[in-house]
Design a protein around this motif. Structure first.
Motif, PDB file in Angstrom:
ATOM      1  N   ASP A  46     -36.576  -5.054  67.525  1.00 60.10           N
ATOM      2  CA  ASP A  46     -35.516  -5.507  67.662  1.00 60.10           C
ATOM      3  C   ASP A  46     -34.359  -5.864  66.267  1.00 60.10           C
ATOM      4  O   ASP A  46     -33.418  -5.763  66.308  1.00 60.10           O
ATOM      5  CB  ASP A  46     -35.637  -6.553  68.624  1.00 60.10           C
ATOM      6  N   LEU A  70     -33.196   3.472  69.222  1.00 58.82           N
ATOM      7  CA  LEU A  70     -32.558   2.653  70.876  1.00 58.82           C
ATOM      8  C   LEU A  70     -32.574   3.451  72.025  1.00 58.82           C
ATOM      9  O   LEU A  70     -32.716   3.585  73.162  1.00 58.82           O
ATOM     10  CB  LEU A  70     -31.581   1.608  70.422  1.00 58.82           C
ATOM     11  N   ASP A 103     -34.613   3.399  75.011  1.00 56.90           N
ATOM     12  CA  ASP A 103     -33.752   2.212  75.931  1.00 56.90           C
ATOM     13  C   ASP A 103     -33.995   2.721  77.059  1.00 56.90           C
ATOM     14  O   ASP A 103     -34.296   1.992  78.028  1.00 56.90           O
ATOM     15  CB  ASP A 103     -32.191   1.822  74.834  1.00 56.90           C
ATOM     16  N   ARG A 142     -42.186  -2.948  73.822  1.00 55.37           N
ATOM     17  CA  ARG A 142     -41.395  -3.568  72.738  1.00 55.37           C
ATOM     18  C   ARG A 142     -42.540  -4.550  71.732  1.00 55.37           C
ATOM     19  O   ARG A 142     -42.886  -5.557  72.571  1.00 55.37           O
ATOM     20  CB  ARG A 142     -40.458  -4.113  72.673  1.00 55.37           C
ATOM     21  N   ARG A 172     -43.350  -7.244  69.790  1.00 53.14           N
ATOM     22  CA  ARG A 172     -42.482  -7.627  69.110  1.00 53.14           C
ATOM     23  C   ARG A 172     -43.187  -8.666  67.743  1.00 53.14           C
ATOM     24  O   ARG A 172     -42.067  -9.681  66.886  1.00 53.14           O
ATOM     25  CB  ARG A 172     -41.271  -8.854  70.473  1.00 53.14           C
TER      26      ARG A 172
END
Ligand SMILES: Cc1ncc(C[n+]2csc(CCOP(=O)(O)OP(=O)(O)O)c2C)c(N)n1
Ligand SMILES: [Mg+2]
Length: 559
Positions: free
Chosen positions: A247, A354, A358, A402, A404
């Motif tokens: 992110d 993205l 996404d 993702r 993270r």
């Protein structure tokens, strides 16, 4: 235990060395060849995980090494035990993971007669392991085990093999223990960092690539600060996406199999590439086409912990022999140019990432794996570990999952099928509080799926998602590309994987459409048992971009 005369068996000395070097977990398949070493675990504070196959045991140990940066430890028996363990050794080699494999060996007096299960481990593993040896003299156990820990972790990490003759293990000896080892950090020099700053100040379109091992949470945080201060786009190499937060506005994406074409264009168009920790092997380099060999067109800075890798394929303009952890710390000391000319590049790279990841692409059939993985992002904790093996299903995982935090991805750089299930079991054994998910293909799963029994035995509620397309899909894809319509040896007739889970004492559910996935996932999570979700996908859904038929038709049209 030491006897009154101060002696211990060689086996006890060996296990005491493991304790001193900080080992808390060992993975094994037992064998009579090292029964004395097994006995020495009896009164010592090391958790043993007994596995169903040596490939599973070595992969679990490799997972331990990958996660902690300290050698994972595996014990197997001679001959067939050792050859079964080769899978995990090769992964440790290609993934640059510290691992020590102890192998029971025949008694010393029988050597060279081809005694039962006799192998010459130096010869057999000489080209896979960083070091393969056999301990003849028990008095040297502290020395040689200490060396094994240093060798496995030093420079570019990798596997070490130590054979233990069974008669050696029962000798009684009085020998002092070795001191605990510490992995050796290699620091960049002040002049290296000054040259790097100069190259950055002269650059117009720089990009950073992260890969390899010898990272830490702290090093990832420092590299993130570096990226922020310099507004640098940062991509991660094949199966190392956990090194940079997805992110983050500087994240440019995953340079692996089937990468974003815009990321490839950005790297090709860069004037400065800073590769930290990785080797830029066949997968991230797109079969060695991404950069010119031996002299990349772009100014190329290579930071790597093993000196033998620097200049091996790509001749760097600036080679820095340093561990990522030490190099990251040194990055704090360099400054960005007063006006960063490429400031908009990072934002553009992140927008490209993205746009690529996404939203899942549409695929044929009732299950869209991309939709499942995208929705999963919000349903799992940020420290959940996502494991996988090899196969086309993993392309969706790498594109849409993702990762993270540092350490949330366990995937074989070596492309070894069968990695995901034992990796998940090993990880859950190491850290039972974390959620651990494994994605496996139908082919991939049955290479090591029997380790699901290990998950049941140790009450480790991993969630295994078996993506069943009824074939060795990756190979079928290559077949359709090169020999369209000529299908040989890639079809699979599969069992009911949900029933398989239940037969082992776990939870099983079948998923035939996307909407059914999350109720099954939540039920798996709630029941607290190891679980298998058997996800049936359409064989036409071969890649996120192209169906099986489209790949075949394209190949036929090209003649
Ligand atoms: C241990 C091992 N054996 C063989 C291969 C070659 N190989 C790569 S992908 C693949 C097929 C994977 O099939 P599956 O797990 O069903 O995943 P799919 O591609 O169908 O999604 C094979 C056989 C490999 N990478 N590793
Ligand atoms: Mg398959």
């Amino acid at each position: 235990m030491r006897a009154n005369d101060g002696t211990r068996t060689a086996a006890e000395v060996l296990i005491d060395q493991l304790l001193i070097h900080g080992v808390r977990h060992v993975f094994c398949v037992p064998g009579e060849s090292y029964i004395a070493a097994l006995d020495a675990f009896h009164d010592r504070d090391i958790a043993i995980t007994v596995c169903r196959h040596e490939s599973g045991a070595t992969i679990m140990a490799e997972t331990c090494g990958k996660t902690t940066g300290r050698p994972g430890i595996c014990f197997v028996t001679r001959g067939p035990g050792a050859t079964n363990a080769a899978a995990g050794l090769h992964i440790a080699q290609q993934d640059s993971t510290p691992l020590i494999l102890f192998v029971g060996q025949i008694a010393r007096e029988m050597r060279e007669r081809e005694a039962f299960q006799e192998l010459d481990y130096r010869a057999v593993f000489g080209s896979i392991a960083k070091w393969a040896t056999e301990i003849d003299d028990p008095m040297r156990i502290p020395e040689l085990v200490s060396r094994a820990f240093h060798t496995a972790t030093g420079g570019r990490p990798g596997p070490v093999v130590i054979a233990l003759p069974e008669d050696m293990l029962v000798e009684r000896i009085a020998v002092p223990d070795a001191p605990a080892f510490e992995p050796v950090e290699t620091w960049p020099g002040a002049s290296d960092m000054a040259r790097l700053q100069k190259l950055l100040w002269a650059a117009e379109r720089p990009i950073v690539l992260l890969g390899g091992s010898r990272w830490s949470q702290a090093a990832c945080a420092t590299v993130t600060r570096f990226a922020e201060r310099f507004a640098l786009p940062v991509a991660t190499t094949f199966r190392r996406a956990h090194l940079f937060a997805p992110d983050h506005p500087c994240y440019a994406g995953d340079l692996g199999i089937g990468p974003n074409p815009k990321l490839l264009a950005r790297i090709r168009g860069a004037d400065l590439i800073v590769l930290i920790g990785g080797r830029l092997g066949e997968q991230p380099s797109q079969a060695y086409t991404l950069l010119d060999i031996p002299a990349p067109r772009q100014t190329f800075v290579h930071v790597y912990p093993g000196v033998e890798e620097l200049g091996r394929v790509y001749r760097p303009h600036l080679a820095i022999n340093a561990t990522p952890t030490a190099f990251a710390a040194a990055l704090e000391g360099i400054e960005p140019p007063p006006d960063v000319p490429w400031r908009k590049e990072a934002a553009g790279a992140h927008a490209d990432f993205l746009a690529w990841t996404d939203k899942p692409t549409a695929v044929p059939g009732a299950v869209n794996l991309g939709e499942i993985i995208v929705a999963l992002r919000e349903k799992i904790p940020s420290d959940a570990v996502i494991c996988n093996g090899a196969g086309n299903f993993s392309v969706w995982v790498h594109r849409y999952a993702r990762y993270r935090r540092y350490g949330t991805q366990l995937a074989p750089i070596s492309g070894s099928m069968g990695y995901g299930v034992p990796a998940a079991v090993g990880m859950k054994r190491l850290d039972p509080k974390r959620m651990v998910i494994a994605f496996a293909g139908d082919g991939d799963f049955l290479m090591t799926g029997q380790e699901f029994a290990t998950a049941v035995q140790y009450e480790l509620p991993v969630i295994v998602i078996v993506v069943d397309n009824g074939m060795y899909g990756t190979i079928r894809m290559h077949q359709e590309r090169h020999y369209p319509g000529r299908v040989v040896a890639t079809g699979l007739r599969n069992p009911d994987f949900a029933a398989y889970a239940r037969a082992f004492g776990g939870y099983g559910a079948t998923v035939e459409k996307t909407a059914d996935f999350f109720p099954a996932f939540e039920a798996a999570r709630a029941c607290g048992l190891p679980a298998i979700l058997h996800v049936k996908v359409d064989p036409e859904a071969l890649t996120p971009a192209m169906s099986l038929s489209a790949i075949r038709e394209k190949a036929l049209a090209q003649g």
